[in-house]
Design an enzyme around this catalytic site. Structure first.
Site, mmCIF file in Angstrom:
data_model
loop_
_atom_site.group_PDB
_atom_site.id
_atom_site.type_symbol
_atom_site.label_atom_id
_atom_site.label_comp_id
_atom_site.label_asym_id
_atom_site.label_seq_id
_atom_site.Cartn_x
_atom_site.Cartn_y
_atom_site.Cartn_z
ATOM 1 N N ASN A 394 4.563 -15.065 -5.052
ATOM 2 C CA ASN A 394 3.657 -15.313 -6.176
ATOM 3 C C ASN A 394 4.474 -15.767 -7.384
ATOM 4 O O ASN A 394 5.711 -15.840 -7.328
ATOM 5 C CB ASN A 394 2.865 -14.035 -6.473
ATOM 6 C CG ASN A 394 3.722 -12.970 -7.129
ATOM 7 O OD1 ASN A 394 4.869 -12.754 -6.741
ATOM 8 N ND2 ASN A 394 3.185 -12.287 -8.126
ATOM 9 N N CYS A 396 5.536 -14.429 -10.133
ATOM 10 C CA CYS A 396 6.541 -13.534 -10.707
ATOM 11 C C CYS A 396 7.502 -12.979 -9.671
ATOM 12 O O CYS A 396 8.320 -12.097 -9.971
ATOM 13 C CB CYS A 396 5.852 -12.388 -11.446
ATOM 14 S SG CYS A 396 4.873 -12.950 -12.856
ATOM 15 N N GLU A 398 7.290 -10.944 -7.139
ATOM 16 C CA GLU A 398 7.268 -9.612 -6.552
ATOM 17 C C GLU A 398 6.496 -9.565 -5.228
ATOM 18 O O GLU A 398 6.798 -8.743 -4.365
ATOM 19 C CB GLU A 398 6.685 -8.579 -7.532
ATOM 20 C CG GLU A 398 5.183 -8.594 -7.702
ATOM 21 C CD GLU A 398 4.729 -9.504 -8.830
ATOM 22 O OE1 GLU A 398 3.602 -9.333 -9.304
ATOM 23 O OE2 GLU A 398 5.518 -10.388 -9.210
#
Length: 948
Positions: A394, A396, A398
């Protein structure tokens, strides 16, 4: 311990398939947090409620949100109140449908999830369902846990569905398209989308991304499937390459703002290190950044959403290079690295591995992109590798799982599990994990998804993303330095308990409803990964953490593995460490994810105007924990309040300084957490996380390219899955309001050329001209700094030889802005008038007490309240050049706010912490944002650039 309980003696022989509703026995769910509730009482009855007004102003002093008479828990902060009311309350403002209580919000979400759980036969009895509902409500009301934003936006909202999306229909065991008769909310914040090497697939990806941005979610894609630039096309001709399509995706992301708001879309673009276009990918953002610098130097707006950055490509995505162990070994050994054709697999171009890595580091040093993802490590820890490999993440970084999949996130607030005696409550933490994991699991088949494939993979693999926030605050409150072996042992043990308990809960759910449909084909690698996680507990130094915490870390993984061998697991992934942007405000977290605190002193705008300094709330608790007396604590906090730094504080022992180290240096200090401290902390947590960690490694401005390169290599060696690095000052973005030092801008008025007066018109009659009194080339001047409701500015007055004013400069905003141009023109007009003999008293009489925004408290005892900028300027001129009695303040106006509110301190004695000067301005309210994982968040309105 109050956890989910099942009959372990009743081994389910049919665990290899997902049980239908009618076959499910359901879970027994005991009460833990609400065990002492009286009959007929609910967790809402245990909360002390109060009425408040939620209001948020923008950087220009205007109110952008206000709702009065809200009902909120009394121990929630005003910030949490503002964020929850403005972001999550449903209903049109001013209508009866508008939510006005936190209780309504939590009822809407918790009750809906509980009803879905009953419908799905997740509970053995209605009493168990009621217990679950009360436990989940308690966690939300007490800020112990929080779902990601789409859950609060959408769950329980009774609206006609727009016919977009797909869902799982158990009655037919199929994925169906939504229509207006079937409402399913979008609950996930994180999506991974695939793309194939065809124009049709590329355009489908553009549509899917656009719809995800519209509904407020982020997405990531690996574009390495697209053939290289100049690669042969099947029908003849040459391919344009992934970078050409990245320009189109970037443009769509720029116009389809996230969630239909003004915030930037959240997007990740990944390219493999062996792709032939990897070198162009590495440099694409840095080269565009240079274009922005040229435009800024030419006078274009330099804000993140200004003309300079809006004119260049690749600004709406985070970029990452995906590197295998083979590539990293070529870097270490300084050997050759070949890129390979996407179509033929043949070698295309030879690089030295170290040279390519240096290019990555140099581009990162220049503009913060690209980050790195370590492909071999990621797929080593992949539970479902027999299905397919992990290619992307995704925005970011994570959430890392199969292409065309989604993940709903939730986070636990670690500080809410510290008991009154100052110990970490392991049993409460484990039960909170049980409760939230079950809630997230129930959401999976009750939600909608943007594509049929994402809906299918979400049903078949059911990945979840439970994480935590406030680790930095927890360690500080315990008197444990963030960058220390003890700090890393604490973080590793907490992460181990969270993830081990998550998989144990997943196995218990699998026993009564069946494992996820994707489990049977992946049983062997799944169990191998669970065992790998459990084995890593042996690497935690048991002498550095409480015995109960270390024992729980061992126990949870042992139980999770043993039960999973019998029952399988309901969820292919269970944990990530998300940046917890907006939801961090809802839980009143001082720090997010695994981040340490940015600085010991923060700045907060008051609702009625003004700015206050706030010393980190954890500092006094940490000092008490370290053995300081209340009198000593008061002196140390006063020192921090005055200087912005704990260094040099009276009676503070030198050995305790590391406890209070932050990401950035304080303006008058020298200490900060070294970038390797960030990396080692991530390495302590990563072995106990299913996904990865959203975190930015902060590096000071003076860091070298070699420092960045070394950080990437060490991150790989230490087993991280992904890493992003940000060097302070690497962007030319300026905040709308800046402090002193390197962020301070030169006076705009002082740079403006004063136009020569136009020649008089020739007429037959006599024209009487006023005489202009010019100032000498060298003249005395006074510069006065002022602040009106937090809006700072500078007045500079140039004087004639006799000390009377002859010119006026006013600086209020960034160069090139409308307000700057207006103030510059006005100041020039006043300057000419003064030089042509218009008395100062005339201006004072004309402009004093003129009323318009911004208005508010000033911090100037002689002019405590200004009705407008003009009001302040000319009343100050009167004080300075006419006399002290010429300024008329309104009768009874106090220079202080109400006793219940802190006193504004506009005249700050030091500038904001280094590392914040080049952060973007919030597109919703104009406030200065701060780093949050791989994204940004706004401390004023709670806006984020794509975080949860």
């Amino acid at each position: 311990m109050g956890q989910l309980s099942v009959d372990l003696s009743a081994h389910i022989k049919t665990f290899r398939r997902n049980l239908r509703k009618e076959e499910r026995n359901g879970l027994s769910f005991p009460r833990y947090f609400t065990a002492r509730l009286e009959a007929g009482k609910t967790p809402y009855d245990e909360v002390r409620w109060e009425l408040r007004t939620a209001s948020i102003g923008n950087d220009k002093g205007a109110m952008i949100f206000e709702q009065k008479d809200l009902e909120v828990p009394s121990d929630w902060s005003q910030t949490a109140t503002n964020i929850v009311a403005s972001k999550y309350f449903h209903g049109k403002m001013g209508t009866p449908e508008r939510e006005r209580s936190v209780a309504q919000l939590i009822h809407r979400v918790v009750d809906t999830i509980s009803e879905w759980g009953i419908e799905g036969r997740y509970f053995r009895s209605l009493e168990d369902a009621a217990n679950f509902r009360n436990e989940l409500a308690h966690l939300m009301l007490t800020q112990k846990a929080c779902f990601n934003s789409p859950v609060w936006f959408n769950v329980g909202v009774k609206e006609e569905n727009r016919g977009y999306g797909w869902y799982y229909d158990e009655s037919t065991d199929s994925i169906n398209k939504l229509d207006k008769s079937n409402h399913r909310p979008q609950c996930s914040a994180c999506f991974i989308n695939s793309v194939q090497d065809s124009l049709e697939s590329i355009l489908d990806l553009a549509k899917t991304e656009g719809m995800l941005f519209k509904w407020g979610s982020g997405t990531g894609t690996n574009l390495s499937t697209l053939r290289e630039e100049n690669g042969l096309l099947w029908g003849g001709g040459r391919a344009s390459g992934p970078l050409s399509f990245m320009k189109g995706f970037d443009a769509f992301a720029g116009v389809i703002k996230s969630g239909g708001k003004t915030r930037r879309a959240a997007k990740m673009v990944i390219l493999n290190a062996e792709h032939p276009d990897v070198e162009q990918f590495i440099w694409c953002k840095a080269k565009e950044e240079r274009k922005a610098h040229t435009l800024i130097d030419a006078g274009y707006d330099q804000s993140l959403d200004g003309e300079a950055y809006a004119s260049i490509f690749f600004q709406n995505a985070n970029n990452s290079v995906r590197a295998t162990d083979a590539f990293m070994q070529s870097v270490i050994d300084d050997t050759d690295w070949w890129t390979k054709s996407v179509v033929t697999g043949e070698n295309v171009r030879k690089f030295r591995g170290r040279d390519l890595m240096r290019s990555i580091a140099e581009a990162t040093w220049q503009c913060g992109d690209p980050g790195m993802q370590f492909d071999t490590t990621i797929n080593k820890w992949h539970t479902s590798k027999n299905t397919a490999r992990i290619n992307a993440s995704n925005p970011c970084s994570e959430y890392m799982f199969l292409d065309d999949s989604a993940c709903n996130l939730a986070s636990l607030n670690l500080m809410r599990f510290v008991s009154a005696g100052g110990t970490f409550d392991v049993e409460a933490f484990r039960h909170a994990v049980d409760t939230v994991i079950l809630a997230q699991e129930i959401l999976v088949d009750s939600a909608s998804y943007p594509t049929e494939r994402i809906a299918r993979n979400s049903h078949d693999y059911r990945p979840l993303g439970l994480g935590f926030a406030n680790l930095g605050s927890l360690l500080m409150s315990m008197g444990v330095p963030y960058d220390s072996d003890q700090g890393r042992a604490w973080a590793g043990a907490i992460s181990a308990v969270m993830c081990g308990q998550s998989y144990l809960t997943s196995a218990r759910i699998a026993e009564v409803v069946g494992p996820c449909p994707g489990y049977p084909i992946n049983e062997e690698p799944f169990l191998d990964v669970i065992k790998m996680h459990g084995d890593q507990v042996n690497g935690i130094d048991s002498k550095l953490v409480p015995p109960a915490l270390f024992q729980a870390a061992h126990e949870t993984w042992k139980q999770a593995y043993e039960l999973g061998q019998k029952t399988g697991y309901r969820n292919a992934q269970t944990t990530v460490i998300a940046p917890t942007g907006t939801i961090g405000f809802m839980m009143d977290c001082d720090t997010t994810g695994v981040e340490p605190d940015l600085a010991l002193v923060k700045y907060k705008k008051l609702v009625g105007g003004g700015v206050i300094k706030i010393v980190n709330n954890t500092v006094p608790a940490a000092l008490i924990r370290l053995g300081y007396s209340p009198e000593q604590v008061e002196k140390i906090v006063a020192h921090i309040d005055t200087t912005g730094s704990i260094e040099g504080a009276p009676e503070l022992k030198a050995e305790h300084l590391p406890v209070f180290d932050c990401s950035f240096k304080s303006p008058k200090g020298t200490r900060y957490i070294h970038h390797m401290g960030h990396i080692r902390m991530m390495a302590a947590v990563q072995p106990f996380i299913s996904g990865a960690i959203s975190k930015t490694i902060n590096m000071p401005e003076e860091s070298s390219v070699e420092d960045v390169m070394g950080a990437y290599i060490e991150s790989w060696k230490l087993g991280l899955k992904a890493v992003a690095i940000y060097r302070d000052g690497s962007k030319r973005v300026q905040p709308l309001s800046s402090g002193s030092g390197k962020g301070e801008k030169k006076s705009i008025a002082s740079q403006a050329a004063v136009p020569a007066p136009a020649p008089a018109r020739i007429e037959e009659r006599i024209v009487y001209r006023p005489l202009r009194r010019k100032l000498p080339d060298e003249r005395q001047s006074i510069t006065h700094k002022f602040s009106i409701a937090g809006h700072e500015g500078y007045i500079t007055v140039g004087m004639f030889e006799d000390g009377t004013p002859g010119e006026l400069f006013i600086t209020m905003a960034k160069e090139g802005s409308t307000i700057s141009g207006l103030m510059d023109s006005f100041a020039t007009t006043v300057s000419y008038a003064l030089q042509y003999g218009v008395p100062v008293q005339f201006f004072v009489d004309k402009f004093s007490h003129v009323r318009f925004e911004p208005s508010g408290y000033t911090g100037n005892p002689n002019i405590p309240y200004a009705k407008s900028i003009m009001d302040y300027i000319f009343r100050w001129l009167a004080l300075k050049f006419i006399g002290p009695n010429t300024v008329e303040n309104e009768a009874g106006l106090s220079t202080k706010l109400r006793p219940t509110e802190p006193e504004p301190q506009q005249k700050l004695q030091f500038s904001p912490a280094d590392g914040m000067q080049d952060a973007p301005a919030c597109s919703e309210c104009g406030g200065l944002m701060t780093r949050n994982g791989s994204c940004y968040k706004c401390e004023n309105c709670g806006g984020t650039s794509g975080c949860s």
